[in-house]
Design a protein around this motif. Structure first.
Motif, PDB file in Angstrom:
ATOM      1  N   PRO A 169       0.803  -1.218   0.000  1.00  0.00           N
ATOM      2  CA  PRO A 169       0.000   0.000   0.000  1.00  0.00           C
ATOM      3  C   PRO A 169       0.835   1.265   0.000  1.00  0.00           C
ATOM      4  CG  PRO A 169      -0.610  -1.448   1.828  1.00  0.00           C
ATOM      5  CD  PRO A 169       0.605  -2.010   1.214  1.00  0.00           C
TER       6      PRO A 169
ATOM      7  N   LEU B 146     -13.472 -10.956   0.326  1.00  0.00           N
ATOM      8  CA  LEU B 146     -12.340 -10.447  -0.465  1.00  0.00           C
ATOM      9  C   LEU B 146     -12.835  -9.685  -1.681  1.00  0.00           C
ATOM     10  CD1 LEU B 146      -9.232 -10.448  -0.853  1.00  0.00           C
ATOM     11  CD2 LEU B 146      -9.486 -12.500  -2.205  1.00  0.00           C
TER      12      LEU B 146
ATOM     13  N   ALA C  49     -12.247  -5.789  -2.416  1.00  0.00           N
ATOM     14  CA  ALA C  49     -11.574  -5.324  -3.619  1.00  0.00           C
ATOM     15  C   ALA C  49     -12.419  -4.286  -4.342  1.00  0.00           C
ATOM     16  CB  ALA C  49     -11.268  -6.499  -4.541  1.00  0.00           C
TER      17      ALA C  49
ATOM     18  N   TYR D 245      -9.113  -1.428   1.952  1.00  0.00           N
ATOM     19  CA  TYR D 245      -7.749  -1.952   2.034  1.00  0.00           C
ATOM     20  C   TYR D 245      -7.432  -2.705   3.315  1.00  0.00           C
ATOM     21  CZ  TYR D 245      -7.325   0.742  -2.155  1.00  0.00           C
ATOM     22  OH  TYR D 245      -7.519   1.213  -3.410  1.00  0.00           O
TER      23      TYR D 245
ATOM     24  N   LEU E  38      -8.822  -6.113   2.921  1.00  0.00           N
ATOM     25  CA  LEU E  38      -8.076  -6.814   1.878  1.00  0.00           C
ATOM     26  C   LEU E  38      -6.769  -7.374   2.437  1.00  0.00           C
ATOM     27  CD1 LEU E  38      -8.956  -7.038  -1.050  1.00  0.00           C
ATOM     28  CD2 LEU E  38      -7.493  -5.124  -1.595  1.00  0.00           C
ATOM     29  N   GLN E  39      -6.056  -6.519   3.181  1.00  0.00           N
ATOM     30  CA  GLN E  39      -4.780  -6.945   3.753  1.00  0.00           C
ATOM     31  C   GLN E  39      -4.987  -8.030   4.793  1.00  0.00           C
ATOM     32  OE1 GLN E  39      -3.494  -2.876   4.772  1.00  0.00           O
ATOM     33  NE2 GLN E  39      -1.559  -3.507   3.898  1.00  0.00           N
TER      34      GLN E  39
END
Lengths: 325, 355
Positions: free
Chosen positions: A26, A281, A285, A290, A293-294
């Motif tokens: 990121p 997920l 997305a 984020y 997502l991480q």
């Protein structure tokens, strides 16, 4: 023991690599997403409110290495940040909600596929050149060769939309509350049948062919011939002599695929709108969530690394040659 | 395990054996003279593989057809594939061969134009992945020492990292969407498997006489790696490329299906994305996702067949033959007639799995 410690060291390095990747990606990529999020609020909120939001999302202006250690510290405390989509739910909570669905659906399907596939593999290798041996492999390979999400879409269209045999989407009937009641469990099972069936259909050929090919090699060994010559009954030779020695690669493959139980469900869950890690997920997305997502990537990486270590252990237990070296 | 494109797994694995062994057994089994074949250059052997094995041949035809469509197809499409019309959600008909989308776009022209994009980017990405793995694998294998230690660690780490989720993570972060991003993301996450295979192969070649001879005659390291060792691994590299191409095409379609590509570009993956996003399924518009899916499936099957063929030639045991211990007599009879032992009741079965 030394071998095991070396492997453990390697997995720690790999774990560190995935955590660091998770931290760096990121920050390396231009167009900082957190900044973009903040820009959305700019002009509409007072600077104090923005500061409060920044604290909430863990956006700081410290030097990178301080951020890195903060990030590691947070991880150790199980703090994966706050989800944007499900604000203000922490990412860890979102994951804890989604994980059981994925584990139940994909875990069961992978187990069924492995057991059934290996059995079929033993059988068709034993009756080499028989009708089954000529029909099953091409038939099942066809299903594993076509893209999984397409197979799933077709199954959904034919079996659920046209024939109305299965529910069209979701993990349970939304009119029921999520609880361990017979009604709810029955509904959950009903919703899991079709996705589970497609997973088994798509993956069974791999287990079957792996087993068949290993069996064919094992069947040429002298000890199998000797066992046959001794007049042992067929089933004993097939399972205790041949299959037992041929199954090693498949067992390792199974241990490895357990890691992908967490990740491998991605497309299944998307197609069937099934609750779970993969569906989360996709949403993360598409909503540029984020932190979520991480968090998901980290969870998957952890599962895969754990499964790899498990596979090493299994190998050690099953194969004396590895222990000796 | 096949539910998700994970990593370019061993679709075919003539990996263990040195190339000579594979070619030798080919010759013996297929009735060509071994001496003649062994004398040929590696790429001639490769050509032999394609023409001698029926599966490989069928695979070549399928893949060739798609290449043809990709190259000349778009010249025959005179309408803009994204053009809207009033023929909304029409099933296949003489006017619209493959039906239309919810906004009246003609699916056939989308498919033909999309074939070029998908194939071009798929093959380009496959080439890049192969190039990276060749570079890393050969350097690690030949140079040894600290270079090998570092590169091996890198290979192994990338091997255990879940590649498709990592690709999703990367693609989601990159601000500019498009085929280039998808290609770069896939290339970055999927080179490790081939690199490991090539490293192992290079390790077995580096002490051969011809390499020693080149070294003592003072050839430069790069020349040895790419002109002495690399040509000997061309068959493995080619098989790896085919396997990688399958993975790349599936992964690209998967990423675009998730909406991580440029959704305005027309190709197979984005066709899926629009079909899924407009609930084509719930509208009963099966033709919308059937067409691109069938293309991906066919191309994947074609590439897989090529690899099955290579696999069978490298490992004769995998062919659909009767067990020697039980039917030795019949087999010997078949051999003596020379009836092309092997590809008999040719089934896809005698092959490794796709996942």
């Amino acid at each position: 023991m030394r071998h095991l410690l070396r492997r453990l060291g390697f997995y720690l390095v790999a774990l560190w690599a995935s955590i660091t990747l998770n931290f760096i990606i990121p920050r390396l990529i231009p167009g900082d997403p957190a900044g973009a999020l903040m820009a959305r609020f700019q002009g509409r909120l007072t600077p104090q409110a923005i500061h409060a939001l920044e604290l909430q999302f863990g956006i700081t202006h410290d030097p990178l290495w301080i951020q890195y250690f903060q990030y590691l510290g947070d991880l150790l405390h199980g703090d994966l940040g706050t989800s944007f989509t499900y604000f203000p739910t922490p990412v860890a909570t979102v994951l804890a909600q989604e994980l059981p669905w994925t584990l139940a659906l994909v875990g069961t399907s992978v187990l069924i596929s492995f057991v059934l596939g290996s059995l079929l593999g033993v059988l068709i290798a034993w009756r080499r050149g028989s009708f089954l041996d000529n029909v099953l492999p091409p038939f099942l390979t066809f299903f594993s060769a076509i893209p999984y999400f397409w197979l799933a879409l077709i199954a959904l269209y034919v079996l659920a939309y046209t024939l109305n045999w299965f529910p069209l989407h979701g993990g349970y009937d939304t009119s029921l509350t999520v609880a361990l009641t017979p009604d709810f469990l029955l509904s959950a099972l009903q919703h899991a049948l079709l996705p589970g069936f497609t997973i088994v259909l798509a993956s069974i050929a791999g287990w079957m062919l792996g087993m068949r090919n290993a069996m064919i090699t094992t069947l040429t060994e002298d000890y199998v011939l000797l066992a046959e010559a001794k007049g042992l009954n067929e089933r004993r030779v097939m399972f205790s002599y041949a299959a037992r020695n041929a199954i090693l690669p498949n067992v390792t493959g199974f241990a490895l695929s357990l890691g992908f139980v967490v990740a491998g469900s991605l497309l299944t869950e998307v197609v069937f709108s099934y609750p779970g890690v993969g569906f989360a997920l996709l949403q993360a997305a598409q909503n540029s969530d984020y932190p979520l997502l991480q968090g998901i990537f980290l969870l998957i990486a952890l599962a895969v690394l754990g499964a790899n270590f498990l596979a090493d252990l299994v190998y050690l237990v099953l194969d004396p040659r590895v222990r000796a070296s | 395990m096949a539910m998700l494109p994970q990593s370019p797994e061993p679709v075919a694995a003539p990996t263990g054996q040195p190339q000579e062994a594979g070619a030798g057994s080919t010759a013996a089994a297929e009735g060509a003279t071994p001496a003649a074949l062994a004398a040929e250059r590696p790429w001639m052997t490769l050509w032999r593989i394609f023409t001698l094995n029926r599966k490989a041949m069928v695979g070549m035809c399928i893949v060739g057809f798609f290449f043809l469509v990709a190259i000349v197809g778009p010249f025959f499409i005179h309408t803009d594939p994204s053009a809207l019309s009033n023929d909304v959600l029409m099933p296949p008909s003489p006017k619209h061969w493959l039906g239309t989308t919810q906004t009246g776009q003609d699916i056939f022209s989308q498919l033909v134009v999309g074939t070029r994009v998908s194939i071009l980017w798929g093959m380009a990405t496959g080439l890049v992945v192969t190039a990276i793995s060749v570079l890393v694998g050969l350097c690690a294998g030949y140079l040894g020492g600290i270079v090998d230690e570092v590169l091996s660690l890198l290979i192994n780490v990338f091997l255990v990292l879940p590649s498709f989720p990592l690709a999703v993570l990367l693609a989601a972060y990159v601000p500019f969407k498009g085929p280039l991003t998808v290609a770069a993301v896939i290339a970055l996450t999927s080179w490790a498997y081939q690199a490991r295979v090539l490293r192992a192969q290079t390790l077995s070649l580096r002490r051969r006489d011809f390499v020693e001879a080149a070294r003592s005659s003072g050839e430069s390291t790069w020349r040895i790696i790419f002109f002495e060792i690399f040509p000997n691994e061309i068959a493995i590299v080619a098989a790896g490329f085919v396997g990688t191409a399958i993975y790349v095409i599936l992964a690209a379609a998967g990423l675009e299906f998730l909406g991580l590509g440029d959704v305005t570009v027309v190709d197979w993956g984005t066709m899926f994305y629009w079909a899924q996003n407009n609930d084509a399924l719930l509208l009963g518009a099966w033709w919308w996702f059937a067409a691109p899916g069938l293309c991906i499936a066919l191309l994947g099957a074609g590439l897989a067949l090529i690899n099955f063929g290579i696999d069978e030639i490298a490992n004769p045991r995998l062919r659909s033959e009767a067990r020697p211990s039980k039917r030795l007599l019949r087999q010997m009879l078949a051999r003596s007639i020379g009836a092309g032992a092997g590809t008999g009741a040719a089934s896809l079965g005698a092959s490794r799995s796709l996942g």
